[in-house]
Structure formats: structure tokens, C-alpha cells
Design an enzyme around this catalytic site. Structure first.
Site, PDB file in Angstrom:
ATOM      1  N   LYS A  88       0.850  -1.192   0.000  1.00 12.95           N
ATOM      2  CA  LYS A  88       0.000   0.000   0.000  1.00 12.95           C
ATOM      3  C   LYS A  88       0.884   1.241   0.000  1.00 12.95           C
ATOM      4  O   LYS A  88       1.841   1.336   0.775  1.00 12.95           O
ATOM      5  CB  LYS A  88      -0.920  -0.007   1.216  1.00 12.95           C
ATOM      6  CG  LYS A  88      -1.939   1.139   1.251  1.00 12.95           C
ATOM      7  CD  LYS A  88      -2.867   1.002   2.460  1.00 12.95           C
ATOM      8  CE  LYS A  88      -3.916   2.092   2.507  1.00 12.95           C
ATOM      9  NZ  LYS A  88      -4.837   1.960   3.657  1.00 12.95           N
ATOM     10  N   SER A 163      -9.809   2.346   2.720  1.00 14.03           N
ATOM     11  CA  SER A 163      -8.964   3.109   1.821  1.00 14.03           C
ATOM     12  C   SER A 163      -7.998   2.244   1.007  1.00 14.03           C
ATOM     13  O   SER A 163      -7.407   2.706   0.028  1.00 14.03           O
ATOM     14  CB  SER A 163      -8.137   4.112   2.628  1.00 14.03           C
ATOM     15  OG  SER A 163      -7.227   3.432   3.502  1.00 14.03           O
ATOM     16  N   SER A 187      -9.930  -0.306   6.850  1.00 18.39           N
ATOM     17  CA  SER A 187      -9.375  -0.136   5.499  1.00 18.39           C
ATOM     18  C   SER A 187      -8.639  -1.346   4.946  1.00 18.39           C
ATOM     19  O   SER A 187      -8.199  -1.324   3.801  1.00 18.39           O
ATOM     20  CB  SER A 187      -8.442   1.083   5.468  1.00 18.39           C
ATOM     21  OG  SER A 187      -9.177   2.261   5.660  1.00 18.39           O
TER      22      SER A 187
END
Length: 515
Positions: A88, A163, A187
Site C-alpha cells: 500500500k 482506503s 481499510s
């Protein structure tokens, strides 16, 4: 794509590790297969912001050379050595840009590695690249990235969650067998639910946050994204452990996670159904798959009991005061003077205040600005006790609810998200509706307990994935993996294989074939 190449990208990380160890395939073959897959489909999915081709292949070749030479060095390789992974783009990484999905950090190259990246490098996992996210991890759909939205591989017109939608979409689209995400209010778990993947938020402090760009420091947690519970356990054991660079890092040992996942069982356990995490607002197809999972657990020897956590109804409100308050503090450093983008005002005197205003106006997107303003207001003189202080009191009540629930049950269970993946753009104009997607995941972050989401099947209404969430007491991550692996086995026995094998990947027929 050949059948052999299909197998390389659809295998789990554990299956790849076994093939690599047996020298049935090379890491270079596996890594190249995933890089090829990224080239083929990521223009549609947009899971990646940066692809790390040269370094990934160099690491893969190094692993192959060590295995070919044999001896002590080969014996000392980590079980996941040579298995590719995606990261990420909130986790700082030397040699690759770290943007946090924001224009504020566009093109920024970190001078140091996050602790989890150091461990991945030491274990020699080829890093495929950095995945897309909502700006500074603020969102539930990965539509708030400054670099465009990610799309759900099950239906390219739908969101992949947020997210960390980029990491979940990369795993679901067979672009990576493993990924790292961060979970502040769901997330990792919520994207896992809507993409048919496994996502785990470890106990707060079980995995170092050093090098993860902070959104809300008391809530953020790095964790694994994978296609199986065992894969997630393998990755958490690798990246977890005490870190002196993180003042919130636990000194506990979490070295039994893989063993727990390999020996999944619910026999004799009490599974607590959280009364407040269901009912009104939850899609009928989500609740139907949840009830199916409960029946499977009963059939496998678990006792299913109802527990009440009355203060969970206030969790969403408390979270959206605590989180933006910490966002306001953490993002204050991006001021055009010390860090990130610098934009000069077009006219007028060149003061620090005007540079700051011009920089933050240009560098932050709408959702980031919304949360900064909300947090600044909640922390302002005269409102701190009424808002932030009151929210922290609610946080304590939620922690007590968990304590009472775990006195009655070994683990808790709920749907991960109230609905399946919604359409792109559907909730962009209604922030409150967007925030409600995290209603079931937020309590775990407020209390610091571990949570795991695994695929629970497909909703009858739309044929899209449903997630089942398991929660365990703090520091009991092994228990979470033990129950998660058992439920995963029960579900896959019913489906006849992993849920992702049923996915209409990028429009392909539901045959399990990858186009």
C-alpha cells in the site's frame, strides 16, 4: 495465457512457497507472471500507482541463485522467500515513490524503509510495486485518490472498498498473491469483504507502524491482505514483532499464528453474535450469507450465543471525531515549508501563512480537507471537551463492551460491511452514507482488538462478495486465525473451492479462468 502461467498467478502464497521450496518453479517465473498480469489488466483495475519491475526481478533472481546453490543459505531462507508482494502506497519504501495517494507527496522518494519493508527485504519477497488508496487513507471506496479510482475486479463499475482498495484489488485480480495494507477504521477488512479476499487488522501494536504515514496514530495498524487465512498468518508472522522505533509496539510474541491457521477448529468454542452489528441498514443478501456461516459453525461444534455491545451504536460518531482530530494534527506538517508540495501564492505578499494556504489548497483533495477542518474544529478552544474529550469517553465504553462480550464468548462475529460493493460515484456526494460502510469495522480500531474478514459467499441480489468478520480479544490474534481457518474450510467445502475461483474476473465467464 498458458495453463501453467494461470496456475502461477492463481495459487495462494503458501502454495507458491511450497512450489518454490521444491524447485518446481523459480521465483523469477512467478514474479514475471505477476508483472505480466499487471501489464495485461491494471489499466482497467488501476490497483497500482507504481510498478517495481527491475527490483522485483532482481530479488527473484537472487532467491533462485541461493536455492540453486543449496547449503546453509538456502536452508535459512524464509518460507515466503521469492513470493511476490504488493505494498500500500502509505508505507515508505526506499527506491519507490510513496505518495499516500495525494498530490501533496507526488513523486516523493523516502530516504528510509518502514520496519515492515525492512523485514520483507530481509525475507527476500519481491516487491511488485505500490498500490492505490484514498488520499492519506481517508475513504471507504478508493475514489478519493488524487491519481484516480481503483475498480473492483468482480465488476469494474463498482468500488473495491477503501482506503486500501488497491491492495485488495491487486490480490483479487491475480496481480499479486499477497499485499500489505493499513487499517484505521476498516481499510483492510472492508476492501477484503467487497473483493472476496482475506484482510486482517492485527492487535494494535502487534505490527510496527514505523514508516506508515500516519493518518490517526491511535487507530492505524498495518496488516496483511491475501487469498487465504493461512497466507495472512504467514505474512503477519513475518512483518510482526516488537520494534523499538515504534513506541506503541507490543513486546508480546506472535509466533503461533501460522500454527493456529494450519490447525483451524471451532470445536467447543463460543462464538458471539454482536446484536448491534446487523439488522436495519444491512443488505438482505449480506445477512443471508452471515446466517449461513453461523449454521456452519454450529454444525462444526461451536456454540453460537448472542452478545450485546450497546455502546457500539456510538462508535461511528466517536470515530469521526477522534480520527479527524488526529488527522488534523498529523497532516499539519504538510504546510509548504517543511514537507511535501510547495505552492506559492500567485499575487500578494509572500508570507508563510499565504504559502501554507496556497499549498494546502492545491495539495489536499476534498475529503482530506473535510476531515482536517472537522478535526481542527473538534480540537479548538471551547470545543475540545465537548467533542474530542467526549469521544474518548465513548471509546472507553466501547472497550468495556468488548471486555463484557469476551467474558461470554471466545470470539465475536458479524458481517464485515453492511452491503456489497456499491457503484463508482454512487456515494461521493453523500459523505455520511460513505462513512456508514465502516459501521461494523470501526469498533475494533477504537478498542485495539484484532479483526479478520474472510469471504462469506455471494449475495443473492447481485452476485457480489460478502465478508464475514471475526474479532478476538487483544493479543489473541492466534485465536482469530484458528477460527478463521476453520470457517474458511467450511465455506470452501460448500463452494467447492476458493471464492475467487468463482469470480467473473474482468468480465470473464464464471469458470475460474483468468483472461
Amino acid at each position: 495465457m498458458s495453463a501453467a502461467m494461470n496456475e502461477l498467478i492463481t495459487s495462494t502464497a503458501n502454495e507458491l512457497a511450497e512450489k518454490l521450496s521444491a524447485k518446481e518453479v523459480s521465483s523469477e517465473e512467478v514474479t514475471q507472471a505477476h508483472l505480466d498480469r499487471i501489464s495485461e489488466v491494471d489499466e482497467q483495475v488501476h490497483a497500482f500507482l507504481h510498478v517495481n519491475t527491475e527490483e522485483a526481478l532482481a530479488v527473484a533472481r537472487e532467491v533462485d541463485s541461493i536455492r540453486a546453490a543449496g547449503g546453509d543459505d538456502a536452508a535459512a531462507l524464509h518460507p515466503l522467500a521469492g513470493v511476490p508482494i504488493a505494498i500500500k502506497d502509505l508505507i515508505v519504501t526506499v527506491g519507490q515513490p510513496t505518495t499516500a495517494g495525494s498530490r501533496m507527496l507526488e513523486g516523493w522518494m523516502s530516504p528510509y524503509d518502514a520496519t515492515v519493508i525492512k523485514k520483507i527485504r530481509a525475507a527476500k519477497l519481491p516487491m511488485l510495486g505500490k498500490t492505490n488508496l484514498d488520499e492519506f487513507a481517508m475513504g471507504s471506496s478508493t475514489e478519493h485518490s488524487a491519481f484516480g479510482p481503483t475498480r473492483n475486479p468482480w465488476d469494474l463499475e463498482r468500488i473495491p472498498g477503501g482506503s486500501g482498495g488497491g491492495s485488495a484489488a491487486a490480490v483479487a485480480a491475480f496481480e499479486a498473491p499477497l499485499a500489505l495494507g493499513t487499517d484505521t477504521g476498516g481499510s483492510i477488512r472492508q476492501p477484503g469483504a467487497v473483493t472476496g479476499t482475506v484482510g486482517v487488522k492485527p492487535t494494535y501494536g502487534a505490527v510496527s507502524r514505523y514508516g506508515a504515514i500516519a493518518m490517526a496514530s491511535s487507530l492505524d495498524q498495518i496488516g496483511p491482505v491475501s487469498r487465504s487465512v493461512l497466507d495472512a498468518a504467514l505474512l503477519q508472522e513475518l512483518v510482526g514483532g516488537h520494534d523499538p522505533f515504534d513506541s506503541t509496539s507490543l513486546t508480546d510474541s506472535f509466533d503461533t499464528l501460522v500454527s493456529a491457521a494450519r490447525n483451524g477448529s471451532v470445536e467447543g468454542l463460543r462464538i458471539g453474535v454482536v446484536k448491534e452489528l446487523g439488522g436495519e441498514g444491512f443488505q438482505p443478501g449480506v445477512e443471508a450469507r452471515f446466517r449461513d456461516a453461523l449454521e456452519m459453525l454450529r454444525g462444526a461444534g461451536a456454540e453460537v450465543v448472542e452478545v450485546s455491545c450497546p455502546n457500539f451504536r456510538y462508535a461511528l460518531g466517536a470515530y469521526y471525531l477522534i480520527m479527524p482530530s488526529e488527522v488534523s494534527s498529523n497532516l499539519a506538517k504538510f504546510d509548504g515549508v517543511r514537507y511535501g508540495l510547495r505552492v506559492l501564492p500567485k499575487e500578494g505578499p509572500l508570507t508563510i501563512e499565504r504559502v501554507m494556504g496556497a499549498t494546502r489548497a492545491a495539495g489536499f483533495g476534498e475529503e482530506a480537507k473535510r476531515r482536517i477542518i472537522l478535526g481542527t474544529y473538534a480540537l479548538s478552544a471551547g470545543y475540545y471537551d465537548a467533542y474530542y474529550g467526549s469521544a474518548q469517553k465513548v471509546r472507553t465504553l466501547i472497550q468495556r463492551d468488548f471486555d463484557a462480550a469476551f467474558a461470554k464468548a471466545d470470539v465475536l462475529i458479524s458481517p464485515t460491511a453492511p452491503t456489497t460493493a456499491f457503484r463508482l460515484g454512487e456515494k461521493l456526494d453523500d459523505p455520511l452514507a460513505m462513512y456508514l460502510n465502516d459501521v461494523a469495522t470501526i469498533p475494533a480500531n477504537l478498542a485495539g482488538v484484532p479483526g479478520l474478514s474472510l469471504p462469506g459467499g455471494l449475495a443473492d441480489e447481485d452476485g457480489l462478495p460478502v465478508g464475514i468478520q471475526l474479532l478476538a480479544p487483544a493479543r489473541e490474534d492466534a485465536r482469530l486465525y484458528k477460527v478463521g481457518a476453520a470457517l474458511e474450510s467450511l465455506l470452501e467445502a460448500q463452494w467447492g473451492g476458493p471464492l475467487l475461483s468463482k469470480a467473473p474476473v474482468l468480465g470473464a465467464a464464471k469458470t475460474g479462468e483468468v483472461n
